[in-house]
Design an enzyme around this catalytic site. Structure first.
Site, short mmCIF file in Angstrom:
data_model
loop_
_atom_site.label_atom_id
_atom_site.label_comp_id
_atom_site.label_asym_id
_atom_site.label_seq_id
_atom_site.Cartn_x
_atom_site.Cartn_y
_atom_site.Cartn_z
NE ARG A 31 -3.46 0.01 2.68
CZ ARG A 31 -4.67 0.01 2.19
NH1 ARG A 31 -5.16 -1.08 1.64
NH2 ARG A 31 -5.42 1.08 2.24
CD1 TRP A 78 0.93 6.74 -2.66
CD2 TRP A 78 2.69 5.39 -2.86
NE1 TRP A 78 1.24 6.65 -3.98
CE2 TRP A 78 2.31 5.84 -4.14
CE3 TRP A 78 3.78 4.53 -2.74
CZ2 TRP A 78 2.98 5.44 -5.30
CZ3 TRP A 78 4.44 4.14 -3.90
CH2 TRP A 78 4.04 4.58 -5.16
CG ASN A 104 -5.14 4.96 4.17
OD1 ASN A 104 -4.75 5.62 3.21
ND2 ASN A 104 -5.89 3.90 4.04
N GLY A 105 -5.34 8.51 4.11
CA GLY A 105 -6.39 9.31 3.47
C GLY A 105 -5.89 10.72 3.25
CD GLU A 481 -3.47 2.58 -21.76
OE1 GLU A 481 -2.49 2.86 -22.45
OE2 GLU A 481 -3.37 2.00 -20.66
CD GLU A 488 1.11 -3.31 -21.08
OE1 GLU A 488 2.27 -3.00 -20.87
OE2 GLU A 488 0.14 -2.65 -20.67
CG HIS A 504 -5.85 7.01 -45.52
ND1 HIS A 504 -6.04 7.57 -46.76
CD2 HIS A 504 -6.72 7.62 -44.69
CE1 HIS A 504 -6.96 8.51 -46.68
NE2 HIS A 504 -7.41 8.56 -45.41
CE LYS A 604 3.20 -0.14 -12.21
NZ LYS A 604 2.08 -0.20 -13.16
C1 F6R Z 1 1.72 0.05 -19.97
C2 F6R Z 1 2.79 0.51 -19.13
C3 F6R Z 1 3.95 1.22 -19.75
C4 F6R Z 1 4.20 2.52 -19.01
C5 F6R Z 1 5.45 3.24 -19.52
C6 F6R Z 1 5.65 4.56 -18.82
O1 F6R Z 1 0.76 -0.63 -19.24
O2 F6R Z 1 2.71 0.36 -17.95
O3 F6R Z 1 3.74 1.49 -21.10
O4 F6R Z 1 3.07 3.33 -19.15
O5 F6R Z 1 6.57 2.42 -19.31
O6 F6R Z 1 5.79 4.40 -17.46
P1 F6R Z 1 5.68 5.61 -16.48
O7 F6R Z 1 4.31 6.16 -16.54
O8 F6R Z 1 6.04 5.07 -15.13
O9 F6R Z 1 6.68 6.64 -16.94
#
Ligand code: F6R
Length: 609
Positions: A31, A78, A104-105, A481, A488, A504, A604
């Site tokens: 979290r 966070w 938290n909040g 998106e 992915e 096109h 990530k």
């Molecule tokens: C897609 C995804 C990636 C990120 C990209 C940018 O689901 O997670 O395309 O969006 O690597 O990441 P950030 O936003 O952390 O700069």
């Protein structure tokens, strides 16, 4: 449930709370994890141990788990208000260290309360919204109220969202918990009682749970839990119930994957996002309004949020901005960047190497940097002249979902602030759109009700070798998106286009049964997109359309239809129309046996260029 920070409180009949709170916090680390702390009353004094960093790092340097007391509280943070630092880490105390609070909040009226308390002589040590709570309780204690009444009166002054656990030297055996719009659960056992943001915190110690409901307080001691309404102190009787989850399932609140949890979390995460104080949006709007050139820089999903925002800047604020994928920015536009340039960089992690490199290149050329990042401690926030935290909470799934809707919502609010400043829209129109933005969580909740319909569509088309996503106007961003999510997670070579551009070139790919997904709300592009649907239909494509309820015109040409509520203003549609596409990608990936939380070759945050 909102998911900013984790709080835990433990009241034991015997033994030491320190290590147990530490264990609880470790299980809440998902979290938040930028700073951590514990507090307990020891020898009539509140002892706080807290520091910046991940839980294990702070434990190693400060030994936060060494707290020889039977009652205590803890927090893993966070950051929202105030950067991650030892001072801003929780627990927070009052002037005399007679009260310690974990929270938290978001307290929306903290600035007013802080001013009021400071003029009454209170001295603040942190920049957090939370600290006002400790000082408020201190004030009521000073006036002669007992701990429970003082807390009850203090929380009645708070506007916003909060789950709280509070201890005081006046009643060292008690933890007072309060809940409003942020989650808080209680656990009870023969050896003691617990409170936490989420069940996994104490699940290895007890599976006997009591949910604290909205507006309730609980007074926890080692052998009793008393629940009352915060409003009037009226007692509430509630029995514990057993949960039979493993810790792992509990962390995902029962969902099989973080991604699905995070998709379903969007209404509550957006409510947090929408609580972001308007002064930050105003400040960004002011800077953008003064600039001669404005670039929106990002990668991946964040770039798609920027594409949606580009439409908003043009159509609402009547200002032209250039969205550029970060890796292309300096090579393509470096020659144009100067001190009259504003770069608005958007990055969930705030650590994406391409984005940071573009930002550094722009800074070196004199540009002003505005940053939007979900991680307030990130490098991007440090490189930015002004930044806004997305407040969406940590996102564990590699695929960005709730942070996309958060980015779209924040960018929308910035554009509305800019449109107001520039006086380019009628006030009534702006007010209506602002109110509609605040309704996004409700519309997303309705979109989430389509979960099982989307699953059925995913099963029907799960074996297809490729997909195409088409949209027009602002929903080109949504189509892109949706495609990225599928590509992915399912490793399928999916395509996305502005629907008008599809003739096109792309149209030559279409043959019998090729699945084409249309993102088609009833906006100014509607009649044109019907034409595109018919073009694809005529070539044998299978049409999956995401449309407004009662949109018979597109539905009648479609093989499968997902309907979404009517009345969503076109400018807000991406945040709602993306939801079925997130679900579609999730279910197709799961159907193929892939783990959507950990797609191959992806991280990530992409910290290499
Ligand atoms: C897609 C995804 C990636 C990120 C990209 C940018 O689901 O997670 O395309 O969006 O690597 O990441 P950030 O936003 O952390 O700069």
């Amino acid at each position: 449930m909102s998911s900013l920070c984790g709080i835990a409180g433990v009241a034991l009949k015997s033994g030491e709370v320190g290590p147990i709170i530490y264990e609880c916090l470790k299980r809440l680390e998902y979290r938040g994890y930028d700073s951590v702390g514990e507090a307990a009353v020891i020898d009539d004094k509140i002892i706080v141990k807290k520091g910046k960093g991940k839980i294990d790092e702070v434990e190693e340097s400060l030994g936060i788990s060494k707290l020889p007391a039977m009652v205590g509280i803890g927090h893993t943070r966070w950051a929202t208000h105030g950067a991650p630092s030892a001072e801003n880490a929780h627990p927070h105390t009052d002037c005399k260290a007679s009260v310690a609070v974990v929270h938290n909040g978001i307290i929306e009226n903290f600035l007013q309360l802080k001013q009021e308390l400071e003029s009454a002589g209170h001295v603040f040590k942190s920049r957090t919204d939370t600290e006002v709570i400790a000082h408020l309780v201190e004030d009521y204690l000073k006036n002669g109220d007992g701990f429970v009444e003082a807390t009850r009166r203090a929380v009645k002054r708070l506007v916003g969202a909060y789950a709280l656990a509070i201890i005081s030297t006046t009643d060292p055996e008690k933890i007072i918990c309060v809940r409003k719009e942020s989650p808080l659960v209680l656990g009870t056992s023969d050896t003691g009682n617990y409170c936490a943001s989420d069940i996994p915190a104490f699940l290895p110690r007890t599976n006997q749970i009591i949910i604290l409901e909205e507006g309730e307080m609980a007074i926890l001691t080692a052998d009793n839990i008393l629940i009352m309404k915060a409003e009037d102190g009226e007692e509430v009787h509630r029995k514990p119930f057993p949960v039979n989850w493993t810790v792992e399932t509990a962390v995902k609140t029962g969902y099989p994957h973080f991604m699905l949890k995070e998709i379903h979390e969007q209404p509550s995460s957006l409510r947090n996002v929408l609580r972001t104080h308007p002064i930050y949006m105003d400040l960004m709007a002011l800077t953008i309004n003064r600039a001669k050139k404005i670039f929106l820089i990002a990668c991946g999903t964040s770039h798609h949020a920027c594409l949606a925002a580009t439409y908003l800047f043009a159509n609402l604020a009547k200002i032209s901005v250039t969205p550029v994928v970060a890796s292309e920015f300096i090579d393509n536009y470096g020659a144009l960047i100067d001190s009259e340039t504003v770069v608005l960089a958007v990055s969930q992690s705030g650590e994406t190497a391409d984005t940071l490199s573009a930002v550094r290149g722009a800074r070196d050329r004199g540009a002003t940097i505005l940053g939007i990042s979900n991680a307030v401690a990130s490098t991007l926030t440090r490189l930015s002249d002004v930044y806004i935290g997305q407040n969406a909470g940590p996102e564990m799934g590699v695929a960005a979902t709730k942070t996309f809707t958060a980015q779209v919502a924040i960018l929308t609010k910035i554009v509305l602030a800019l449109a107001r400043k520039r006086q380019v829209m009628l006030k009534a129109e702006l007010d209506a759109l602002d109110q509609s933005t605040n309704r996004l969580p409700d519309w997303i909740s309705e979109a989430l009700l389509r979960d099982q319909e989307v699953k059925r569509i995913a099963e029907k088309y799960g074996e297809e070798a490729s997909f195409c996503y088409l949209g027009r106007g602002i929903n080109v961003a949504t189509a892109l998106e949706g495609r990225l999510k599928l590509l992915e997670l399912s490793y399928l070579p999916a395509i996305a286009y502005p629907a008008g551009e599809s003739k096109h070139g792309f149209i030559s790919v279409v043959e019998d049964d090729y699945p084409v997904v249309f993102v088609a709300p009833r906006d100014e592009t509607h009649s044109k997109i019907i034409g595109n649907v018919m073009e694809m239909k005529a070539r044998g494509a299978k049409i999956i359309s995401i449309v407004e309820e009662d949109d018979d015109e597109i539905s009648k040409f479609s093989d499968d239809v997902i309907t979404l509520p009517s009345g969503i203003p076109p400018s807000l549609s991406p945040a709602v129309y993306i939801v079925p596409l997130q679900l579609l990608a999730y279910y197709i990936a799961v159907g193929k046996g892939y783990d959507p939380d950990f797609p191959r070759n992806l991280a990530k945050s992409v910290t290499v260029q």
